[in-house]
Scaffold this motif. Structure first.
Motif, PDB file in Angstrom:
ATOM      1  N   PHE A  75      10.563   2.463  -4.388  1.00 35.63           N
ATOM      2  CA  PHE A  75      10.099   2.068  -2.765  1.00 35.63           C
ATOM      3  C   PHE A  75      11.509   2.211  -1.924  1.00 35.63           C
ATOM      4  N   MET A  76      11.280   2.984  -0.840  1.00 35.87           N
ATOM      5  CA  MET A  76      12.500   3.371  -0.286  1.00 35.87           C
ATOM      6  C   MET A  76      12.138   2.934   1.520  1.00 35.87           C
ATOM      7  N   LEU A  77      12.993   2.448   1.964  1.00 34.57           N
ATOM      8  CA  LEU A  77      12.669   2.290   3.485  1.00 34.57           C
ATOM      9  C   LEU A  77      14.234   2.596   4.104  1.00 34.57           C
ATOM     10  N   GLU A  78      14.191   3.029   5.484  1.00 33.91           N
ATOM     11  CA  GLU A  78      15.348   3.103   6.118  1.00 33.91           C
ATOM     12  C   GLU A  78      16.004   1.801   6.449  1.00 33.91           C
ATOM     13  N   LEU A  79      17.424   1.977   6.439  1.00 37.89           N
ATOM     14  CA  LEU A  79      18.045   0.608   6.609  1.00 37.89           C
ATOM     15  C   LEU A  79      17.543  -0.360   7.991  1.00 37.89           C
ATOM     16  N   LYS A  80      17.292   0.506   9.027  1.00 38.66           N
ATOM     17  CA  LYS A  80      16.900  -0.243  10.250  1.00 38.66           C
ATOM     18  C   LYS A  80      15.476  -0.905  10.033  1.00 38.66           C
ATOM     19  N   ASP A  81      14.769  -0.431   9.119  1.00 43.87           N
ATOM     20  CA  ASP A  81      13.585  -0.817   8.782  1.00 43.87           C
ATOM     21  C   ASP A  81      13.548  -2.015   8.013  1.00 43.87           C
ATOM     22  N   ALA A  82      14.574  -1.910   6.947  1.00 45.75           N
ATOM     23  CA  ALA A  82      14.822  -3.012   6.152  1.00 45.75           C
ATOM     24  C   ALA A  82      15.102  -4.305   6.887  1.00 45.75           C
ATOM     25  N   HIS A  83      16.040  -3.868   8.145  1.00 46.91           N
ATOM     26  CA  HIS A  83      16.516  -5.092   8.890  1.00 46.91           C
ATOM     27  C   HIS A  83      15.180  -5.810   9.573  1.00 46.91           C
ATOM     28  N   VAL A  84      14.257  -4.977   9.976  1.00 54.52           N
ATOM     29  CA  VAL A  84      13.177  -5.415  10.612  1.00 54.52           C
ATOM     30  C   VAL A  84      12.302  -6.225  10.030  1.00 54.52           C
ATOM     31  N   LEU A  85      12.008  -5.806   8.637  1.00 51.83           N
ATOM     32  CA  LEU A  85      11.201  -6.532   7.642  1.00 51.83           C
ATOM     33  C   LEU A  85      12.038  -7.990   7.288  1.00 51.83           C
ATOM     34  N   GLY A  90      10.433  -5.931  -2.255  1.00 57.68           N
ATOM     35  CA  GLY A  90      10.095  -4.825  -3.138  1.00 57.68           C
ATOM     36  C   GLY A  90       9.497  -4.994  -4.384  1.00 57.68           C
ATOM     37  N   ASN A  91       9.541  -5.983  -4.924  1.00 54.36           N
ATOM     38  CA  ASN A  91       8.881  -6.599  -5.900  1.00 54.36           C
ATOM     39  C   ASN A  91       7.328  -6.867  -5.858  1.00 54.36           C
ATOM     40  N   ILE A  92       7.186  -7.522  -4.629  1.00 53.64           N
ATOM     41  CA  ILE A  92       5.622  -7.544  -4.323  1.00 53.64           C
ATOM     42  C   ILE A  92       4.981  -6.121  -4.032  1.00 53.64           C
ATOM     43  N   ILE A  93       5.872  -5.334  -3.173  1.00 48.12           N
ATOM     44  CA  ILE A  93       5.126  -4.080  -2.449  1.00 48.12           C
ATOM     45  C   ILE A  93       4.827  -3.257  -4.163  1.00 48.12           C
ATOM     46  N   ALA A  94       5.917  -3.368  -4.923  1.00 51.13           N
ATOM     47  CA  ALA A  94       5.634  -2.227  -6.135  1.00 51.13           C
ATOM     48  C   ALA A  94       4.703  -3.136  -7.147  1.00 51.13           C
ATOM     49  N   GLY A  95       4.749  -4.449  -7.128  1.00 52.78           N
ATOM     50  CA  GLY A  95       3.841  -4.889  -8.103  1.00 52.78           C
ATOM     51  C   GLY A  95       2.269  -4.795  -7.616  1.00 52.78           C
ATOM     52  N   ALA A  96       2.248  -4.849  -6.193  1.00 47.74           N
ATOM     53  CA  ALA A  96       0.695  -4.604  -5.846  1.00 47.74           C
ATOM     54  C   ALA A  96       0.470  -3.322  -6.076  1.00 47.74           C
ATOM     55  N   TYR A  97       1.198  -2.179  -5.764  1.00 47.84           N
ATOM     56  CA  TYR A  97       0.977  -0.959  -5.964  1.00 47.84           C
ATOM     57  C   TYR A  97       0.522  -0.631  -7.433  1.00 47.84           C
ATOM     58  N   LEU A  98       1.467  -1.078  -8.278  1.00 46.65           N
ATOM     59  CA  LEU A  98       1.262  -0.620  -9.652  1.00 46.65           C
ATOM     60  C   LEU A  98      -0.105  -1.439 -10.277  1.00 46.65           C
ATOM     61  N   SER A  99      -0.347  -2.772  -9.704  1.00 50.66           N
ATOM     62  CA  SER A  99      -1.400  -3.396 -10.448  1.00 50.66           C
ATOM     63  C   SER A  99      -2.595  -2.553 -10.028  1.00 50.66           C
ATOM     64  N   SER A 100      -2.713  -2.030  -8.651  1.00 50.49           N
ATOM     65  CA  SER A 100      -4.039  -1.191  -8.199  1.00 50.49           C
ATOM     66  C   SER A 100      -3.938   0.117  -9.073  1.00 50.49           C
ATOM     67  N   LEU A 101      -3.087   0.661  -9.468  1.00 47.11           N
ATOM     68  CA  LEU A 101      -3.015   1.792 -10.099  1.00 47.11           C
ATOM     69  C   LEU A 101      -3.280   1.498 -11.537  1.00 47.11           C
ATOM     70  N   SER A 102      -2.874   0.226 -12.014  1.00 45.90           N
ATOM     71  CA  SER A 102      -3.328  -0.072 -13.329  1.00 45.90           C
ATOM     72  C   SER A 102      -4.818  -0.571 -13.493  1.00 45.90           C
ATOM     73  N   THR A 103      -5.431  -0.945 -12.480  1.00 43.92           N
ATOM     74  CA  THR A 103      -6.732  -1.330 -12.310  1.00 43.92           C
ATOM     75  C   THR A 103      -7.568  -0.252 -12.209  1.00 43.92           C
ATOM     76  N   LEU A 104      -7.115   0.781 -11.638  1.00 40.35           N
ATOM     77  CA  LEU A 104      -7.982   2.191 -11.245  1.00 40.35           C
ATOM     78  C   LEU A 104      -8.159   2.800 -12.630  1.00 40.35           C
ATOM     79  N   THR A 105      -7.056   2.734 -13.242  1.00 39.59           N
ATOM     80  CA  THR A 105      -6.855   3.772 -14.658  1.00 39.59           C
ATOM     81  C   THR A 105      -7.234   3.098 -15.826  1.00 39.59           C
ATOM     82  N   ASN A 106      -7.318   1.735 -15.834  1.00 48.09           N
ATOM     83  CA  ASN A 106      -7.350   0.952 -16.932  1.00 48.09           C
ATOM     84  C   ASN A 106      -6.156   1.185 -17.758  1.00 48.09           C
ATOM     85  N   LEU A 107      -5.055   1.338 -17.309  1.00 48.62           N
ATOM     86  CA  LEU A 107      -3.911   1.634 -18.177  1.00 48.62           C
ATOM     87  C   LEU A 107      -3.041   0.524 -17.906  1.00 48.62           C
TER      88      LEU A 107
END
Lengths: 161, 204
Positions: free
Chosen positions: B83-93, B120-137
């Protein structure tokens, strides 16, 4: 008129003085600048992987240290460079993420540097200077007029090698 | 013979990958929205298959300062995800989350860095869990590894992984936020065998 010629990731280019070759944001990749001081012909490659023979899909010569360096030399000779006078400067090969794992794929920066040095040694091309390893990205500019390599990093002063 | 060749992805595969990106990014945005307790709008993710030399251009140039958070994946799907974001956006977050008002020139505090890592952890976790649910992998992710540097340098890590199998990289860009819109980029780099598993499990 001095032109600045960009070299992208997995890309290479050659030029003659007074042109400048640059590659932006080198991470674990290695930037290789070759130079013939007598004709002021220079070349730069931005390689991503150490060895083309380990990879099935290897049609892009500039992607690998072995084929990239050979192609760079060939193109420089075509421009009129003297093969026996070539010297090199290299930069890059950083480890961008502090992995705790000792997995080989995570050491890709080091492996790229090691492969580059080995290939240049085998080709008897002298490495005049190197700025490799560590954990930060680098932008490099090679001046074919005098053979200087400028290294720019975030949060550090510019440096010539 | 692998079914997928990244240099020649047909439109069906592209649609599937886009849809995975869409659902993953949607879940990730919801998770982020709950974390900062504010509404976040999300644009339709753009899925791009790019040549290496054009990769950094999409972020705003190879020298743009960015934050990259990298995970290595194991289980049925192995590879990497970033997961990547511009430094300026990281400051906003970080400001949204911690209530500060830091800008691009400012150093992140320890607290900010740990907040970013958690985002990062939460975003990636949510992303991966949806992929995991979708594919049953089964997909197991490592702890997050974070780095701040030029976009080109950060992107070299996933690019090299893609480079082992082809000459292009798959990038999913999703925008969130309304006024000071933040762009985040997901880069999923399954090993080639895992692509097949993902597509197979979806019946393709």
């Amino acid at each position: 008129m001095q032109n600045t010629i960009k070299v992208g990731m997995a890309d290479l280019n050659v030029c003659v003085a007074p042109d400048v070759l640059t590659t932006l944001g080198l991470g674990s990749c290695v930037g290789i600048a070759l130079y013939d001081p007598s004709s002021k012909i220079s070349g730069m490659a931005h390689i991503m992987l150490p060895d083309s023979t380990q990879i099935k899909n290897n049609s892009n010569l500039a992607k690998f240290a072995d084929t990239g360096i050979n192609e760079l030399i060939a193109q420089m000779i075509k421009l009129g460079a003297n093969r026996n006078k070539l010297v090199a400067k290299i930069a890059g090969g950083a480890q961008m993420f502090a992995f705790t794992s000792t997995n080989e794929t995570m050491r890709i920066g080091d492996r790229n540097v090691e492969a580059t040095i080995k290939i240049l040694n085998n080709l008897k091309i002298n490495i005049l200077a190197q700025e490799t390893g560590a954990t930060y990205g680098r932008t490099i500019e090679f001046y074919s007029e005098d053979g200087r390599l400028l290294i720019k990093t975030i949060g550090k002063p510019n440096k010539y090698i | 013979m692998s079914k997928v060749n990244l240099d020649d992805v047909d439109s069906l595969h592209m649609d599937v990958l886009r849809e995975i990106g869409n659902i993953g990014a949607g879940n990730a945005t919801t998770a982020l929205s709950q974390m900062i307790n504010a509404r976040i709008d999300m644009g339709v993710p753009q899925v791009n298959l790019l040549e290496f030399k054009d990769l950094a251009e999409i972020i705003g140039g190879a020298e743009t300062p960015v934050v990259g958070i990298l995970f290595s994946l194991e289980g049925d799907v192995s590879g990497m995800m970033m997961f990547m974001l511009e430094l300026k956006d990281a400051h906003v977050l970080v400001n949204l989350l911690c209530g500060g008002d830091s800008g691009v020139g400012d150093e992140f505090t320890e607290m900010d860095l740990s907040a970013l890592q958690e985002i990062g952890n939460i975003i990636a976790g949510a992303y991966l869990s949806s992929l995991s649910t979708l594919t049953n992998l089964l997909i197991i992710s490592s702890v997050p590894y974070m780095s701040m540097d030029m976009a080109g340098a950060i992107l070299s890590v996933p690019a090299i992984e893609f480079g082992k199998v082809g000459d292009k990289a798959l990038l999913i860009e999703s925008c969130f936020g309304e006024e000071d819109s933040i762009s985040g980029y997901f880069i999923l780099i399954p090993e080639l065998a895992s692509y097949d598993k993902i597509l197979n499990s979806l019946g393709i």
